[in-house]
Design a protein around this motif. Sequence first.
Motif, PDB file in Angstrom:
ATOM      1  N   VAL A 128     -34.963 -71.851  61.671  1.00 13.90           N
ATOM      2  CA  VAL A 128     -33.941 -71.217  62.499  1.00 13.90           C
ATOM      3  C   VAL A 128     -32.558 -71.492  61.930  1.00 13.90           C
ATOM      4  CG1 VAL A 128     -32.864 -71.175  64.781  1.00 13.90           C
ATOM      5  CG2 VAL A 128     -35.355 -71.290  64.593  1.00 13.90           C
ATOM      6  N   THR A 129     -32.311 -72.751  61.523  1.00 14.63           N
ATOM      7  CA  THR A 129     -31.047 -73.114  60.902  1.00 14.63           C
ATOM      8  C   THR A 129     -30.818 -72.297  59.634  1.00 14.63           C
ATOM      9  OG1 THR A 129     -31.251 -75.384  61.714  1.00 14.63           O
ATOM     10  CG2 THR A 129     -29.717 -75.016  59.907  1.00 14.63           C
ATOM     11  N   GLU A 130     -31.871 -72.138  58.856  1.00 13.79           N
ATOM     12  CA  GLU A 130     -31.782 -71.372  57.616  1.00 13.79           C
ATOM     13  C   GLU A 130     -31.398 -69.923  57.880  1.00 13.79           C
ATOM     14  OE1 GLU A 130     -35.282 -70.016  54.794  1.00 13.79           O
ATOM     15  OE2 GLU A 130     -34.810 -72.127  54.469  1.00 13.79           O
ATOM     16  N   ARG A 131     -31.974 -69.335  58.933  1.00 17.80           N
ATOM     17  CA  ARG A 131     -31.667 -67.944  59.271  1.00 17.80           C
ATOM     18  C   ARG A 131     -30.223 -67.803  59.746  1.00 17.80           C
ATOM     19  NH1 ARG A 131     -34.460 -66.596  56.056  1.00 17.80           N
ATOM     20  NH2 ARG A 131     -36.689 -66.245  56.225  1.00 17.80           N
ATOM     21  N   ILE A 132     -29.730 -68.818  60.443  1.00 15.59           N
ATOM     22  CA  ILE A 132     -28.325 -68.791  60.869  1.00 15.59           C
ATOM     23  C   ILE A 132     -27.409 -68.811  59.651  1.00 15.59           C
ATOM     24  CG2 ILE A 132     -26.520 -70.102  62.067  1.00 15.59           C
ATOM     25  CD1 ILE A 132     -28.710 -71.063  64.008  1.00 15.59           C
ATOM     26  N   ILE A 133     -27.732 -69.665  58.682  1.00  9.10           N
ATOM     27  CA  ILE A 133     -26.932 -69.744  57.454  1.00  9.10           C
ATOM     28  C   ILE A 133     -26.996 -68.428  56.691  1.00  9.10           C
ATOM     29  CG2 ILE A 133     -26.730 -70.890  55.203  1.00  9.10           C
ATOM     30  CD1 ILE A 133     -27.824 -73.423  56.598  1.00  9.10           C
ATOM     31  N   ASP A 134     -28.190 -67.824  56.615  1.00  4.42           N
ATOM     32  CA  ASP A 134     -28.330 -66.533  55.949  1.00  4.42           C
ATOM     33  C   ASP A 134     -27.460 -65.469  56.623  1.00  4.42           C
ATOM     34  OD1 ASP A 134     -30.095 -67.497  54.060  1.00  4.42           O
ATOM     35  OD2 ASP A 134     -31.890 -66.865  55.148  1.00  4.42           O
ATOM     36  N   SER A 135     -27.440 -65.484  57.949  1.00  9.79           N
ATOM     37  CA  SER A 135     -26.631 -64.512  58.692  1.00  9.79           C
ATOM     38  C   SER A 135     -25.152 -64.701  58.393  1.00  9.79           C
ATOM     39  CB  SER A 135     -26.881 -64.652  60.196  1.00  9.79           C
ATOM     40  OG  SER A 135     -28.244 -64.417  60.513  1.00  9.79           O
ATOM     41  N   ILE A 136     -24.726 -65.969  58.324  1.00 10.26           N
ATOM     42  CA  ILE A 136     -23.324 -66.259  57.999  1.00 10.26           C
ATOM     43  C   ILE A 136     -22.991 -65.752  56.605  1.00 10.26           C
ATOM     44  CG2 ILE A 136     -21.678 -68.117  57.543  1.00 10.26           C
ATOM     45  CD1 ILE A 136     -23.103 -69.724  59.758  1.00 10.26           C
ATOM     46  N   PHE A 263     -25.094 -54.195  47.309  1.00  9.81           N
ATOM     47  CA  PHE A 263     -25.813 -55.410  47.705  1.00  9.81           C
ATOM     48  C   PHE A 263     -25.505 -55.762  49.149  1.00  9.81           C
ATOM     49  CE2 PHE A 263     -25.832 -60.120  48.031  1.00  9.81           C
ATOM     50  CZ  PHE A 263     -27.188 -60.329  47.837  1.00  9.81           C
ATOM     51  N   ALA A 264     -24.230 -55.652  49.535  1.00  9.60           N
ATOM     52  CA  ALA A 264     -23.837 -55.946  50.908  1.00  9.60           C
ATOM     53  C   ALA A 264     -24.497 -54.972  51.873  1.00  9.60           C
ATOM     54  CB  ALA A 264     -22.312 -55.881  51.049  1.00  9.60           C
ATOM     55  N   ALA A 265     -24.480 -53.687  51.528  1.00  4.93           N
ATOM     56  CA  ALA A 265     -25.095 -52.674  52.394  1.00  4.93           C
ATOM     57  C   ALA A 265     -26.600 -52.914  52.512  1.00  4.93           C
ATOM     58  CB  ALA A 265     -24.819 -51.282  51.837  1.00  4.93           C
ATOM     59  N   GLY A 266     -27.244 -53.250  51.393  1.00  7.26           N
ATOM     60  CA  GLY A 266     -28.683 -53.521  51.409  1.00  7.26           C
ATOM     61  C   GLY A 266     -29.029 -54.768  52.202  1.00  7.26           C
ATOM     62  N   SER A 267     -28.174 -55.787  52.125  1.00  9.46           N
ATOM     63  CA  SER A 267     -28.412 -57.036  52.857  1.00  9.46           C
ATOM     64  C   SER A 267     -28.364 -56.810  54.356  1.00  9.46           C
ATOM     65  CB  SER A 267     -27.372 -58.091  52.454  1.00  9.46           C
ATOM     66  OG  SER A 267     -27.479 -58.413  51.080  1.00  9.46           O
ATOM     67  N   VAL A 268     -27.464 -55.926  54.790  1.00 11.37           N
ATOM     68  CA  VAL A 268     -27.396 -55.590  56.213  1.00 11.37           C
ATOM     69  C   VAL A 268     -28.608 -54.755  56.617  1.00 11.37           C
ATOM     70  CG1 VAL A 268     -26.089 -54.341  57.969  1.00 11.37           C
ATOM     71  CG2 VAL A 268     -24.880 -55.726  56.269  1.00 11.37           C
ATOM     72  N   ALA A 269     -29.006 -53.836  55.735  1.00 12.12           N
ATOM     73  CA  ALA A 269     -30.111 -52.920  56.044  1.00 12.12           C
ATOM     74  C   ALA A 269     -31.437 -53.652  56.234  1.00 12.12           C
ATOM     75  CB  ALA A 269     -30.247 -51.870  54.946  1.00 12.12           C
ATOM     76  N   VAL A 270     -31.673 -54.728  55.467  1.00 16.58           N
ATOM     77  CA  VAL A 270     -32.966 -55.419  55.558  1.00 16.58           C
ATOM     78  C   VAL A 270     -33.110 -56.227  56.841  1.00 16.58           C
ATOM     79  CG1 VAL A 270     -33.297 -55.548  53.058  1.00 16.58           C
ATOM     80  CG2 VAL A 270     -32.134 -57.419  54.235  1.00 16.58           C
ATOM     81  N   VAL A 271     -32.034 -56.314  57.642  1.00 18.15           N
ATOM     82  CA  VAL A 271     -32.147 -56.967  58.940  1.00 18.15           C
ATOM     83  C   VAL A 271     -33.069 -56.150  59.849  1.00 18.15           C
ATOM     84  CG1 VAL A 271     -30.868 -57.670  61.007  1.00 18.15           C
ATOM     85  CG2 VAL A 271     -29.874 -58.043  58.746  1.00 18.15           C
ATOM     86  N   VAL A 272     -33.107 -54.839  59.629  1.00 15.19           N
ATOM     87  CA  VAL A 272     -33.983 -53.974  60.428  1.00 15.19           C
ATOM     88  C   VAL A 272     -35.432 -54.391  60.166  1.00 15.19           C
ATOM     89  CG1 VAL A 272     -34.686 -51.599  60.893  1.00 15.19           C
ATOM     90  CG2 VAL A 272     -32.320 -52.105  60.224  1.00 15.19           C
ATOM     91  N   PRO A 273     -36.221 -54.617  61.218  1.00 14.25           N
ATOM     92  CA  PRO A 273     -37.582 -55.146  61.048  1.00 14.25           C
ATOM     93  C   PRO A 273     -38.586 -54.124  60.519  1.00 14.25           C
ATOM     94  CG  PRO A 273     -37.161 -54.704  63.359  1.00 14.25           C
ATOM     95  CD  PRO A 273     -35.860 -54.460  62.642  1.00 14.25           C
ATOM     96  N   THR A 274     -38.476 -53.825  59.240  1.00 14.98           N
ATOM     97  CA  THR A 274     -39.493 -53.035  58.542  1.00 14.98           C
ATOM     98  C   THR A 274     -39.958 -53.864  57.347  1.00 14.98           C
ATOM     99  OG1 THR A 274     -37.892 -51.919  57.092  1.00 14.98           O
ATOM    100  CG2 THR A 274     -38.380 -50.860  59.195  1.00 14.98           C
ATOM    101  N   PRO A 275     -41.147 -53.602  56.799  1.00 12.72           N
ATOM    102  CA  PRO A 275     -41.647 -54.415  55.677  1.00 12.72           C
ATOM    103  C   PRO A 275     -40.704 -54.408  54.469  1.00 12.72           C
ATOM    104  CG  PRO A 275     -43.414 -53.101  56.614  1.00 12.72           C
ATOM    105  CD  PRO A 275     -42.151 -52.624  57.262  1.00 12.72           C
ATOM    106  N   ASN A 276     -40.103 -55.558  54.195  1.00 14.39           N
ATOM    107  CA  ASN A 276     -39.161 -55.733  53.091  1.00 14.39           C
ATOM    108  C   ASN A 276     -37.999 -54.749  53.181  1.00 14.39           C
ATOM    109  OD1 ASN A 276     -38.318 -57.114  50.786  1.00 14.39           O
ATOM    110  ND2 ASN A 276     -39.323 -55.705  49.379  1.00 14.39           N
ATOM    111  N   GLY A 277     -37.640 -54.358  54.396  1.00  9.59           N
ATOM    112  CA  GLY A 277     -36.510 -53.449  54.588  1.00  9.59           C
ATOM    113  C   GLY A 277     -36.793 -52.016  54.173  1.00  9.59           C
ATOM    114  N   ALA A 278     -38.052 -51.666  53.933  1.00  8.09           N
ATOM    115  CA  ALA A 278     -38.405 -50.321  53.470  1.00  8.09           C
ATOM    116  C   ALA A 278     -37.887 -49.268  54.437  1.00  8.09           C
ATOM    117  CB  ALA A 278     -39.926 -50.191  53.324  1.00  8.09           C
ATOM    118  N   GLY A 279     -37.203 -48.283  53.906  1.00 10.75           N
ATOM    119  CA  GLY A 279     -36.621 -47.224  54.718  1.00 10.75           C
ATOM    120  C   GLY A 279     -35.135 -47.436  54.898  1.00 10.75           C
ATOM    121  N   PRO A 280     -34.714 -48.370  55.759  1.00  7.85           N
ATOM    122  CA  PRO A 280     -33.280 -48.625  55.920  1.00  7.85           C
ATOM    123  C   PRO A 280     -32.610 -49.042  54.607  1.00  7.85           C
ATOM    124  CG  PRO A 280     -34.500 -49.611  57.716  1.00  7.85           C
ATOM    125  CD  PRO A 280     -35.521 -49.120  56.735  1.00  7.85           C
TER     126      PRO A 280
END
Length: 331
Positions: A128-136, A263-280
């Motif tokens: 959970v801590t790791e995910r918070i850091i990733d989000s930051i 890269f920034a746009a892709g990093s935001v897109a993979v937050v969407v819960p699809t397999p490895n961000g496929a689609g977004p």
Amino acid sequence: MGTPPFKKIIKKTFQIALPLILGGFILIWVYRDFDFSKVGHVLFHEMNYWWMLVSLVFGVFSHVFRGWRWKQTLEPLDAYPKSSNCVNAIFISYAANLVLPRVGEVSRCTILSKYDGVSFSKSLGTVVTERIIDSIMVVAITGTTLVLQLGIFKSFFAKTGTNLDSIGQIFLSPEFYIITLCVIGVCILLYKLMRLLSFFEKVKGIALNVWEGILTLKHVKNMPLFILYTFLIWFCYFMEFYLTFFCFGFSSNLSFMAGLVMFAAGSVAVVVPTPNGAGPWHFAIISMMVLYGVNVTDAGIFALIKHGIQTLLLILLGIYGLVALPFTNKN
């Protein structure tokens, strides 16, 4: 009373099917008029595989550094797993996320519990801590990129129907509905996370262990090393993406800043819960590449090949982790 078996099956099926349906729908829409025969020609006759190989090396090391950093956050819990077990658990977790988004976080904690006796709930807290850091980090990278390339983002918002000067065009834009679906997907993910946390609160001792795991960041012994690992993880992520530009003639002239924007746009897109961000992810990368002058067909080829090879790498690393764990833990 427990949930009836039939309802459990329906619930599990829905959890697996929803990300696949969401990702599949967006992919079908993005590639609705695409000539897939051109992908094979580029893949077998034009692509520079040496650059792709170098980019994948960075991809592997991003997971290795993440595994090493995870071990560091477990030490304040008096947990000292093998470095190899942490890395292999990371490999397996990313492969597992291809089947069901976010299930990898559970699988990696299960692996350390099995092979190193690390408390599952405490190690989950460190995740959970790791995910918070990733989000930051995503927010920081996106914010910096937004400031440096504001004009490009304005063009992106206008192109995708989010130009507030014309309310009517917003609802007529197909891209607007793609973004709306992505937002809904993220909301469902957040809802599931809150349900998970509420479940922990009901189970005596588990919530406390999770919270203890979250707080390990305060007690990390070598904070400069932790910061270095964090930087290297995201540096490797970026280099894995940016070096792929040089694999293709149509993208080899794109600048460093163009790579940072995508890269920034892709990093935001993979937050969407699809397999490895496929689609977004495909939608975001293609849209941004077009704004930098790449034609839509070439942008589609880039997104398909890059995402496909990256997904294959995750699968291979996951298989390697599954095979390696029993051999490195014979005793």
